[in-house]
Design a protein around this motif. Sequence first.
Motif, PDB file in Angstrom:
ATOM      1  N   HIS A 237      -3.775   4.657   9.293  1.00 52.16           N
ATOM      2  CA  HIS A 237      -2.958   3.466   9.044  1.00 52.16           C
ATOM      3  C   HIS A 237      -3.601   2.535   8.024  1.00 52.16           C
ATOM      4  CE1 HIS A 237      -0.573   3.757  13.094  1.00 52.16           C
ATOM      5  NE2 HIS A 237      -0.577   4.879  12.417  1.00 52.16           N
ATOM      6  N   GLN A 238      -4.915   2.519   7.967  1.00 53.94           N
ATOM      7  CA  GLN A 238      -5.609   1.669   7.000  1.00 53.94           C
ATOM      8  C   GLN A 238      -5.491   2.209   5.571  1.00 53.94           C
ATOM      9  OE1 GLN A 238      -9.612   1.502   8.483  1.00 53.94           O
ATOM     10  NE2 GLN A 238      -9.073   0.218  10.233  1.00 53.94           N
ATOM     11  N   ASN A 239      -5.287   3.510   5.442  1.00 52.50           N
ATOM     12  CA  ASN A 239      -5.325   4.137   4.122  1.00 52.50           C
ATOM     13  C   ASN A 239      -3.976   4.623   3.610  1.00 52.50           C
ATOM     14  OD1 ASN A 239      -8.356   4.488   3.248  1.00 52.50           O
ATOM     15  ND2 ASN A 239      -8.301   4.928   5.444  1.00 52.50           N
ATOM     16  N   PHE A 240      -2.980   4.702   4.506  1.00 48.81           N
ATOM     17  CA  PHE A 240      -1.692   5.262   4.108  1.00 48.81           C
ATOM     18  C   PHE A 240      -0.551   4.441   4.691  1.00 48.81           C
ATOM     19  CE2 PHE A 240      -4.742   8.714   4.189  1.00 48.81           C
ATOM     20  CZ  PHE A 240      -4.487   9.407   3.018  1.00 48.81           C
ATOM     21  N   ASP A 241       0.621   4.562   4.060  1.00 49.32           N
ATOM     22  CA  ASP A 241       1.869   4.048   4.603  1.00 49.32           C
ATOM     23  C   ASP A 241       2.784   5.228   4.883  1.00 49.32           C
ATOM     24  OD1 ASP A 241       1.446   1.218   4.548  1.00 49.32           O
ATOM     25  OD2 ASP A 241       1.670   1.276   2.360  1.00 49.32           O
ATOM     26  N   GLU A 242       3.740   5.015   5.791  1.00 50.33           N
ATOM     27  CA  GLU A 242       4.718   6.059   6.084  1.00 50.33           C
ATOM     28  C   GLU A 242       5.772   6.139   4.979  1.00 50.33           C
ATOM     29  OE1 GLU A 242       5.692   6.842  10.594  1.00 50.33           O
ATOM     30  OE2 GLU A 242       5.673   4.695  10.226  1.00 50.33           O
ATOM     31  N   ASP A 243       6.246   7.347   4.708  1.00 50.93           N
ATOM     32  CA  ASP A 243       7.371   7.499   3.791  1.00 50.93           C
ATOM     33  C   ASP A 243       8.674   7.422   4.573  1.00 50.93           C
ATOM     34  OD1 ASP A 243       7.783   9.986   5.016  1.00 50.93           O
ATOM     35  OD2 ASP A 243       6.844  11.126   3.388  1.00 50.93           O
ATOM     36  N   ASP A 244       9.793   7.679   3.916  1.00 52.73           N
ATOM     37  CA  ASP A 244      11.092   7.536   4.565  1.00 52.73           C
ATOM     38  C   ASP A 244      11.309   8.550   5.681  1.00 52.73           C
ATOM     39  OD1 ASP A 244      11.676   5.451   2.868  1.00 52.73           O
ATOM     40  OD2 ASP A 244      12.780   6.700   1.426  1.00 52.73           O
ATOM     41  N   ASN A 245      10.504   9.616   5.708  1.00 49.02           N
ATOM     42  CA  ASN A 245      10.639  10.648   6.729  1.00 49.02           C
ATOM     43  C   ASN A 245       9.651  10.469   7.887  1.00 49.02           C
ATOM     44  OD1 ASN A 245      12.679  12.139   5.313  1.00 49.02           O
ATOM     45  ND2 ASN A 245      11.079  12.878   3.928  1.00 49.02           N
ATOM     46  N   GLY A 246       8.939   9.324   7.881  1.00 52.51           N
ATOM     47  CA  GLY A 246       8.000   9.071   8.951  1.00 52.51           C
ATOM     48  C   GLY A 246       6.684   9.806   8.828  1.00 52.51           C
ATOM     49  N   ILE A 247       6.353  10.254   7.604  1.00 51.74           N
ATOM     50  CA  ILE A 247       5.094  10.956   7.357  1.00 51.74           C
ATOM     51  C   ILE A 247       4.124  10.012   6.665  1.00 51.74           C
ATOM     52  CG2 ILE A 247       3.997  12.882   6.137  1.00 51.74           C
ATOM     53  CD1 ILE A 247       6.664  14.387   6.366  1.00 51.74           C
ATOM     54  N   TRP A 248       2.899   9.933   7.202  1.00 49.04           N
ATOM     55  CA  TRP A 248       1.872   9.089   6.604  1.00 49.04           C
ATOM     56  C   TRP A 248       1.362   9.780   5.356  1.00 49.04           C
ATOM     57  CZ3 TRP A 248       1.129   4.294   8.545  1.00 49.04           C
ATOM     58  CH2 TRP A 248       1.692   4.029   9.814  1.00 49.04           C
ATOM     59  N   SER A 249       1.880   9.370   4.200  1.00 46.90           N
ATOM     60  CA  SER A 249       1.592  10.115   2.966  1.00 46.90           C
ATOM     61  C   SER A 249       1.385   9.218   1.749  1.00 46.90           C
ATOM     62  CB  SER A 249       2.754  11.071   2.650  1.00 46.90           C
ATOM     63  OG  SER A 249       3.958  10.342   2.457  1.00 46.90           O
ATOM     64  N   LYS A 250       1.798   7.942   1.843  1.00 46.79           N
ATOM     65  CA  LYS A 250       1.734   7.065   0.688  1.00 46.79           C
ATOM     66  C   LYS A 250       0.403   6.323   0.670  1.00 46.79           C
ATOM     67  CE  LYS A 250       5.614   4.713   0.183  1.00 46.79           C
ATOM     68  NZ  LYS A 250       6.780   3.888   0.586  1.00 46.79           N
ATOM     69  N   LYS A 251      -0.462   6.727  -0.249  1.00 46.24           N
ATOM     70  CA  LYS A 251      -1.796   6.150  -0.339  1.00 46.24           C
ATOM     71  C   LYS A 251      -1.706   4.666  -0.655  1.00 46.24           C
ATOM     72  CE  LYS A 251      -6.383   6.770  -0.685  1.00 46.24           C
ATOM     73  NZ  LYS A 251      -7.243   7.319   0.384  1.00 46.24           N
ATOM     74  N   LYS A 252      -2.402   3.827   0.151  1.00 46.22           N
ATOM     75  CA  LYS A 252      -2.401   2.393  -0.101  1.00 46.22           C
ATOM     76  C   LYS A 252      -3.274   2.062  -1.294  1.00 46.22           C
ATOM     77  CE  LYS A 252      -1.385   0.799   4.573  1.00 46.22           C
ATOM     78  NZ  LYS A 252      -1.841   0.013   5.730  1.00 46.22           N
ATOM     79  N   VAL A 253      -2.847   1.085  -2.053  1.00 39.43           N
ATOM     80  CA  VAL A 253      -3.598   0.657  -3.244  1.00 39.43           C
ATOM     81  C   VAL A 253      -4.602  -0.399  -2.818  1.00 39.43           C
ATOM     82  CG1 VAL A 253      -3.461  -0.386  -5.513  1.00 39.43           C
ATOM     83  CG2 VAL A 253      -1.633   1.146  -4.727  1.00 39.43           C
ATOM     84  N   ALA A 254      -5.853  -0.182  -3.139  1.00 37.44           N
ATOM     85  CA  ALA A 254      -6.892  -1.157  -2.803  1.00 37.44           C
ATOM     86  C   ALA A 254      -6.676  -2.448  -3.559  1.00 37.44           C
ATOM     87  CB  ALA A 254      -8.275  -0.598  -3.142  1.00 37.44           C
TER      88      ALA A 254
END
Length: 255
Positions: A237-254
């Motif tokens: 959760h600290q490093n990714f966001d969920e996409d529209d399909n509920g998969i943690w795949s979107k890398k968070k930008v520092a």
Amino acid sequence: MAAEYKAERTISAVYKEQNQVDDVIRRLLDRGVPRDHISVMGRDFKSETRIAGFITKKDVILGGLRTGAIFGSLFGSFLSLLTGVGVLFIPFVGPIVAAGPIGALLLGAASGAIAGSAGAGLVSVLATLGMPEDKAAVYQTRLQAGEFLVMAEVPADRSGEFQILMESAGGEEIHTMETALPRPCPGRCNSPEDLSAEVRSHLSAEAQNTFIERYNAVLDETNDQTKAEQAAWEAVHQNFDEDDNGIWSKKKVAV
């Protein structure tokens, strides 16, 4: 050498009073159920100590399940006996205290079921685990009303014994699922192939590696699967966001 504990079924029951929860947990522990096979959920735990710090509703919604450092001593002595104690926001129920493996499940693979449900909330999660929807709906309603849910993972050949124990301690709406709650790995995770399907299907390849790295590090340090799973999901959760399909795949930008 003591025989390995086999958790094969999950017995659930509702309790009206916090002292009943305290009693049933102690009785389960006395009968040999390991603390990492007992789960508790409830809204209205009464603290015996002064809160050292504050958690706002925004913190709970955005942060999900919190680490157990504060909550173990905060919500009564019996919770300090369990693993992975924290606070989780569930739609239609609100902030709840969750302890044990159910908390990590709510934080992790089940989060999409909670967030995506149009009106079911916890019902969707419990149904995904194999509980009939009508029973899950009763549990959600009673949690909303301020009561408590206890779940114990027990050997199949002792399920009758533990059902009687939970009922004699004041448990109502008792239900037995034919499986234990799912775990992310059968011990250490050596590769993404070791991850359970429930976990792997909610993570991109990069997020799987993040999960495994943190899971193994905490497992090696604590030898506690529940704490390791909770820490692994928090790292995701600290490093990714969920996409529209509920998969943690979107890398968070520092920032």
